[in-house]
Design an enzyme around this catalytic site. Structure first.
Site, short mmCIF file in Angstrom:
data_model
loop_
_atom_site.label_atom_id
_atom_site.label_comp_id
_atom_site.label_asym_id
_atom_site.label_seq_id
_atom_site.Cartn_x
_atom_site.Cartn_y
_atom_site.Cartn_z
N ASP A 121 38.09 24.77 33.45
CA ASP A 121 39.14 24.30 34.36
C ASP A 121 39.42 22.80 34.29
OD1 ASP A 121 40.03 26.65 35.49
OD2 ASP A 121 38.61 26.64 37.13
N ASP A 183 42.80 32.13 32.78
CA ASP A 183 43.01 30.86 33.50
C ASP A 183 43.21 29.68 32.54
OD1 ASP A 183 41.24 32.80 34.60
OD2 ASP A 183 40.69 31.48 36.24
N GLY A 241 37.01 43.96 27.33
CA GLY A 241 37.58 43.21 28.44
C GLY A 241 36.74 43.40 29.70
N THR A 243 36.48 41.97 34.11
CA THR A 243 37.13 41.16 35.15
C THR A 243 36.10 40.38 35.94
OG1 THR A 243 38.92 41.13 36.75
CG2 THR A 243 37.17 42.77 37.14
N ARG A 255 47.09 36.81 39.93
CA ARG A 255 47.19 35.36 39.68
C ARG A 255 46.76 35.01 38.26
NH1 ARG A 255 44.33 33.32 43.27
NH2 ARG A 255 42.59 32.37 42.17
N TRP A 259 48.99 32.79 35.22
CA TRP A 259 48.69 31.63 34.37
C TRP A 259 49.24 31.83 32.96
CZ3 TRP A 259 48.09 28.11 37.60
CH2 TRP A 259 47.20 28.15 38.66
N SER A 372 39.95 34.93 45.82
CA SER A 372 39.20 35.95 45.08
C SER A 372 38.80 37.07 46.02
CB SER A 372 37.96 35.32 44.44
OG SER A 372 37.32 36.32 43.66
N1 GLY Z 1 40.52 29.14 37.99
C1 GLY Z 1 41.84 29.44 38.29
C2 GLY Z 1 42.06 30.55 39.24
O1 GLY Z 1 41.13 31.01 39.91
O2 GLY Z 1 43.17 31.00 39.35
#
Ligand code: GLY
Length: 406
Positions: A121, A183, A241, A243, A255, A259, A372
């Protein structure tokens, strides 16, 4: 790997949306600027953080649409400082620039500590703060800090698989850490900027490598996305993959997906790689096709109309800015330009009608942000990134020719 994009609900986006009048948008902007002034008074030279959890309280008694002051640099504070830069660019009011400037010392210090940025990040932290400060005022200290940060991010890119590693540097390949994630698409703007400043090809190669790997591993055939993709830390082979913030490994976290919708037009602006338009179309069509009737996404695309699961307004705020951004690069007579414009307007109208926070006693601009859901962190409350992208959307409508710092 993304496939050929098909928009199943094309009719929904063919007609212009009756977006709020310029006068009404200006009123929202006025409210936003007043709120930012109030927050500046309240938080001084501190940045803000959200209150974690559904029932968390803060020092003022409750957490709803409230922030807490912090001087710890995080991906969210980077975006909060960016909000003050953008408020200054829009209004020309020095008060906002002074606030952003007062935050810079925290970023300059943090840039000297690579151990604080053992993640993906770093771009969120330093692009809207230090890169923006340098672009706006020519601040050399901010430039140096942003270049140190870009080097830290570069050290987090795997030279073999060419992607930004979730956690750890290119040398440390701990299993859960050796992953690519959605992200990072927004973070690679820092690498592109560092290339422009230094002409060091390593930055550009890393950024291009990252967006190509994202298209290959994270985007599925139908345009949906995995949050993470796991690689074997010993053989470096792709595995499966997974999550982290989404509902399940095979679902699409809204979200996270946004990105991609904003990250690819930024990459296009730096590279003019025409293939990016196809990748972007595939992820954008998926988002548009899966929008609920009120155009306010749930936190994961597993949920739609009729569900009681929380919404995430930040997903549409980010995505609509990404759609408007891509429109800049499409010919006026292109159908996608019309579809993206209408979809973005539809989402903005929904944010203005449902999510704009009009309570001047609270701290944020946008409600209904979910950070989250699986970790119960900030559910339908507020976050600096929700505020920033909502504000950017207003700026885009009222001053379409503003200069981006991503
Ligand atoms: N690290 C970016 C987000 O949680 O969207």
């Amino acid at each position: 790997m993304y496939g050929e994009a098909v928009l199943k609900n094309k009719e929904r986006f063919l007609n212009p949306v009756d977006i709020l009048s310029t006068g009404e948008l200006e009123k929202s902007m006025e409210r936003a600027l007043l709120r930012l002034e109030k927050d500046a008074h309240q938080f001084g030279d501190k940045m803000v953080q959200s209150t974690e959890g559904i029932i968390a309280t803060n020092e003022r008694g409750h957490s709803f649409n409230r922030y807490i002051a912090t001087d710890k640099v995080t991906w969210k504070t980077g975006i909060w400082t960016g909000l003050y830069h953008l408020a200054y660019l829009y209004s020309g009011d020095d008060t906002f620039l002074k606030v952003a400037k007062s935050h810079l010392k925290h970023y300059i210090e943090a840039s000297k500590h690579p151990e604080l940025h053992n993640d993906h990040d770093t771009g969120f932290k330093f692009t809207p703060s230090c890169v923006a400060a340098y672009k706006i005022t020519g601040d050399e200290e901010a430039r140096e800090a942003a270049l140190r940060a870009a080097k830290i991010l570069l050290d987090h890119c795997c030279p073999v698989n060419k992607f930004v590693i979730r956690i750890g540097t290119s040398e440390i390949k701990q299993r859960d850490h050796y992953r690519i994630l959605v992200d990072s698409m927004m973070n690679i703007a820092l690498l592109f900027w560092a290339y422009e400043e230094t002409k060091d090809e390593a930055y550009r190669e890393a950024a291009i490598g990252h967006y190509s790997a994202t298209a290959r591993y994270l985007i599925r055939q139908d345009g949906s996305s995995y949050h993470h993709y796991q690689f074997n830390p010993e053989t470096l082979e792709p595995m499966y993959g997974v999550t982290h913030q989404g509902h399940r490994d095979e679902s699409c976290w809204s979200r996270g997906h946004s990105w991609l919708i904003y990250g690819y037009p930024v990459a296009y602006r730096y590279t003019r790689d025409e293939e990016i338009k196809n990748i972007h179309k595939s992820v954008s069509y998926y988002f548009m096709d899966n929008l609920p009737k009120d155009a306010l996404p749930y936190w994961d695309f597993d949920f739609t109309d009729g569900s009681y699961e929380p919404r995430d307004s930040s997903a549409s705020a980010i995505s609509l800015c990404g759609l408007y951004e891509m429109c800049k690069f499409l010919p006026d007579d292109s159908e996608d330009k019309l579809l993206y414009q209408n979809a973005a307007d539809m989402m903005l109208k929904s944010l203005l009608e449902i999510c704009e926070n009009k309570n001047s006693q609270t701290d944020c601009l946008l409600g209904y942000v979910t950070n989250s859901r699986p970790h119960c962190q900030v559910i339908e409350n507020c976050e600096p990134f929700g505020d920033y992208f909502f504000f950017e959307a207003l700026v885009r409508k009222l001053k379409p020719d503003f200069e981006l710092f991503w």
